[in-house]
Design an enzyme around this catalytic site. Structure first.
Site, PDB file in Angstrom:
ATOM      1  N   GLU A 222      27.579  -8.295   7.403  1.00  0.00           N
ATOM      2  CA  GLU A 222      28.226  -8.193   8.731  1.00  0.00           C
ATOM      3  C   GLU A 222      28.223  -6.765   9.296  1.00  0.00           C
ATOM      4  OE1 GLU A 222      28.347 -11.483   7.321  1.00  0.00           O
ATOM      5  OE2 GLU A 222      29.314 -11.777   9.252  1.00  0.00           O
TER       6      GLU A 222
ATOM      7  N   TYR B 298      29.076  -3.895   7.667  1.00  0.00           N
ATOM      8  CA  TYR B 298      30.048  -2.949   7.094  1.00  0.00           C
ATOM      9  C   TYR B 298      29.327  -1.928   6.200  1.00  0.00           C
ATOM     10  CZ  TYR B 298      33.730  -5.994   8.915  1.00  0.00           C
ATOM     11  OH  TYR B 298      34.558  -6.715   9.746  1.00  0.00           O
TER      12      TYR B 298
ATOM     13  N   ARG C 230      28.577 -10.457  -1.178  1.00  0.00           N
ATOM     14  CA  ARG C 230      28.205 -11.109   0.093  1.00  0.00           C
ATOM     15  C   ARG C 230      27.040 -10.337   0.695  1.00  0.00           C
ATOM     16  NH1 ARG C 230      31.892 -12.916   5.084  1.00  0.00           N
ATOM     17  NH2 ARG C 230      30.285 -14.062   6.203  1.00  0.00           N
TER      18      ARG C 230
ATOM     19  N   HIS D 226      28.278  -7.389  13.116  1.00  0.00           N
ATOM     20  CA  HIS D 226      29.230  -7.605  14.219  1.00  0.00           C
ATOM     21  C   HIS D 226      28.683  -7.071  15.542  1.00  0.00           C
ATOM     22  CE1 HIS D 226      32.195  -9.407  11.800  1.00  0.00           C
ATOM     23  NE2 HIS D 226      32.625  -8.322  11.199  1.00  0.00           N
TER      24      HIS D 226
END
Ligand code: FAD
Ligand code: NAP
Ligand code: SF4
Length: 681
Positions: free
Chosen positions: A165, A167, A215, A253
């Protein structure tokens, strides 16, 4: 359907998961403040009781630099253990397992201490990060290991290392954000070094009998993301470093491709997890837009993964797994991927909850108790079977009250019957299906095709009357508004013929929805097939090019549309934070002309005359569609009923939903008001 794959145990050698359902990590806002941990424990307990195999907490930072927000949830000291034990004990008491997600936000942190691979600001945060030094990286690795070891001491069954995502770990992995020239930048071996060192160190300090989920981002959906070959290289190196299970993430994101809103086809990205599964030996979790047991079971049966991650669907229904196991899938309260009460709340720093389940995150506050004695049972009339009335009727009946539900229409659902006709919102029908199952289960006396008037209510001898009659569309006073070329959004969504050139008056949620409805050609299949959707958004699932992006296929709108509002400024600013940009991008791609600061002067056969920027002009359109908001319909409320409520022996009247306040009414408020009222009766 037997759901044999979904409900099968998973033997990890040193421990077992009772089924293949993983509750994916969701930031609820409660992780950030220690006084909310008892509420968080109740929230997790309910999901563990509902049968989830493995719960993953919201993101917890291993240090201050990794905070998402100032003073965000952190696990870096023994003083934090007491709070976390509340969570692990609650889940274990119900036979579940729980992993702590370690999330270092990197440059996505909304706070001044942010760090990243390189000093490059993200387009979605105002804080420019500092590039981590080599010593800073070594400390970060130690912080991850300390966090994991503390998690183990708090009783967690494992950790999930958040590597997707966009990060921190993603920021090191991809050339988009990693411009380093030391041993942590350049080649993919160097860019993955931080992730590999973290997994190795976590495994070393926590031992072999501890779940380490990683993940991994399968497709970054940003320029300068990784290629598929690089992702496989990363996965194989991390597997060798000690990963127990791979969870999967789709898109950063900051990506401009939607990945989880309602209009994303179900399981749109699952073929990527199937390819990862073929490249590694450890189990793989498939994720994104999986919200029914049928879809989840099919994915596992087809080999798209070994487990299924569902996050929002378990906010919507904590009993998802139990209902599946008991063959009661019709009773599942399905997540409709609206984001309105979960992600939109999180982005506004509000506690996450759920539009279709207002108890989510408020398990200790919104409590439904069965009525205590037969004398306490009330006879309740609910007028209006829209979301507000359905919610009130089903909760009141669940509690044991005697409920009669009336609607003038031939079916329950109120405005949701219109919403579900909007392309990409087809799943709003699931909410109607869920409420229908609850009406039946709790024996609500449903009277359709019945327009209620005061006489009918008086004859019923009710103790309580809940007026949930909703709204009427507003009809602005514009010269010519009664002309044959003017339609309301209700007419349009019910199928009235509309010309090729259209002006839409009003750019709220319904103006946007109606515009999307009108862009679709009658011969286009709905919901949109996955491949057409991937082409429209420029997604290449081969991920041969960095990030998996390709040129989008040009849209072929069915109509030419002008979408208008009176106030100045960008259109659609009142739409949800996490979904509004998707609607705006969709209309822009389809050439919709969005005009603000408009005055409506006149409607005639040639179209709509407007004034804007001091000049008048005719929009030569065939049809004008009015989406100018709504007004409450409450003609049954006592102040409008001769000899109505308030007298001895007369029923108590209650107003909820659109009938109470139409302004800024949405289904979230309607359903919550219905539930809160019924819980208190
Ligand atoms: P309603 O849904 O209006 O229901 C009122 C019911 O009362 C109706 O079924 C009506 O027939 C009945 N009734 C009225 N008078 C009588 C009477 N005298 N006797 C018997 N029955 C009566 N909200 C969101 O949160 N997210 C969205 O994405 C969203 N999209 C939408 C898209 C569209 C196209 C539309 C039209 C609405 C959308 N909404 C959305 C709004 C949402 O549907 C409403 O906020 C919600 O339906 C309001 O619920 P309610 O129960 O108060 O009223
Ligand atoms: P809305 O959001 O209040 O929008 C009404 C629109 O009409 C505004 O653009 C307003 O802007 C205009 N308007 C208001 N009075 C007018 C008048 N007298 N003449 C001309 N224009 C006028 O309401 P809505 O679109 O009807 O939606 C109803 C509710 O459903 C909303 O509250 C929304 O939350 C919910 N909904 C949500 C979604 C979603 O995706 N989340 C989708 C659909 C609906 P100006 O005054 O500037 O012209
Ligand atoms: Fe799903 Fe909407 Fe509930 Fe979020 S608020 S969990 S998206 S139904």
């Amino acid at each position: 359907m037997s759901y044999q794959h979904l409900l099968a145990e998973l033997d990890l050698g040193f421990t077992r998961l009772r089924n293949r359902v993983v509750m994916g990590s969701m930031h609820t806002g409660m992780e950030d403040r220690f006084w909310n941990y008892p509420k968080l424990a109740a929230y997790f307990r309910e999901r563990a009781k509902g049968g989830v195999g493995l719960i993953v907490t919201g993101g917890i930072s291993p240090n201050r630099q990794g905070w998402l927000l100032p003073f965000g949830g952190t696990l870096n000291s023994v003083f934090d253990l007491r709070n976390h034990r509340l969570l692990t004990q609650a889940v274990h008491a119900e036979g579940g397992k729980i992993a702590l997600q370690i999330l270092h936000a990197g440059r996505y942190g909304y706070q001044p201490l942010v760090v990243s691979a390189s000093a490059l600001k993200s387009p979605i945060s105002k804080f420019k990060p500092r590039a981590l030094s080599v010593a800073g990286i070594a400390k970060t690795v130690r912080d991850y290991a300390r966090c994991a070891r503390l998690a183990q001491r708090a009783g967690y069954d494992g950790v999930e290392i958040m590597g997707s995502e966009g990060y921190l770990l993603n920021q090191f992995l991809c050339p988009r954000t990693n411009r380093r020239s030391d041993q942590y930048g350049g080649s993919i071996e160097n860019r993955m070094r931080l992730a590999r060192e973290i997994v190795e160190r976590v495994r070393a300090v926590c031992g072999e009998r501890f779940i380490v989920v990683y993940r991994i981002s399968l497709i970054d959906l940003v320029e300068g993301g990784n290629t598929w070959d690089e992702t496989v290289q990363v996965a194989q190196a991390l597997e060798a470093a000690g990963v127990t299970i791979f969870n999967t993430g789709i898109g950063w994101h900051e990506a401009r491709v939607p990945t989880i809103v309602t209009s994303v086809p179900r399981a749109a990205f699952a073929e990527l997890s199937a390819r990862l599964k073929a490249a590694v030996k450890v189990p793989v979790i498939v994720s994104n837009r999986i919200n029914t047991p049928e879809v989840a079971e099919d994915l596992l049966a087809q080999g798209a993964g070994d487990l299924v991650s569902m996050a929002r669907p378990l906010l919507a229904d904590p009993d998802f797994v139990v209902k599946t196991a008991e063959g009661r899938t019709q009773e599942i309260n399905t997540c409709i991927a609206c984001n309105q009460a979960c992600l939109d709340h999180t982005f506004r720093n509000q506690r996450a909850t759920c539009l279709v389940n207002p108890r989510a995150g408020r398990e200790t506050e919104l409590v439904y108790r069965p009525v205590s004695t037969p004398q306490a049972v009330r006879s309740i009339a609910v007028v209006g079977a829209g979301p507000a009335g359905l919610s009130a009727a089903t909760v009141a009946a669940w509690r044991g009250h005697r409920v009669t539900l009336f609607d003038a229409n031939a079916q329950v659902g109120g405005q949701f019957n219109l919403a579900m006709r909007v392309p990409g919102k087809e799943e709003f029908s699931e909410t109607i299906r869920y409420f229908q199952s609850q009406l039946q289960r709790h024996q609500v006396d449903v009277r359709l095709n019945t327009r209620v008037d005061p006489a009918l209510l008086a004859a019923g001898g009710y103790d309580d009357v809940i007026v949930a009659t909703g709204i009427v569309p507003r009809r602005p006073s514009i010269a010519g508004i009664d002309g044959p070329n003017v339609l309301s959004y209700v007419d349009v969504l019910r199928g009235a013929p509309v010309g090729r050139r259209v002006a839409v008056i009003g750019a709220g949620g319904i103006g946007f929805d109606v515009s999307e409805f009108l862009l679709h050609r009658a011969d286009e299949p709905l919901p949109m097939p996955r491949d057409a959707w991937l082409d429209e958004w420029g997604v290449d699932l081969t991920v041969r090019e960095r990030g998996g992006l390709k040129p989008p296929v040009a849209a072929q709108p069915a109509r030419e549309i002008w979408l208008l509002q009176r106030k100045p400024g960008k259109l659609g600013m009142g739409l949800g934070k996490t979904s509004g940009w998707v609607h705006r991008a969709t209309l822009a791609k389809n050439g919709v002309k969005m005009l603000a600061g408009v005055s409506y002067l006149e409607i005639a056969a040639r179209g709509l005359k407007i004034a804007r920027d001091g000049a008048e002009e005719w929009l030569d359109v065939d049809t004008i569609v009015v989406c100018a908001g709504q007004e409450s319909l409450r003609n049954l409320h006592p102040q409008n009923v001769a000899n109505g409520g308030g007298q001895a022996g007369a029923p108590r009247y209650h107003l909820i939903g659109g009938a109470k306040v139409a302004t800024e009414l949405d289904a979230k408020r309607a359903i919550r008001e219905g539930a809160e009222l019924a819980a208190a009766l």
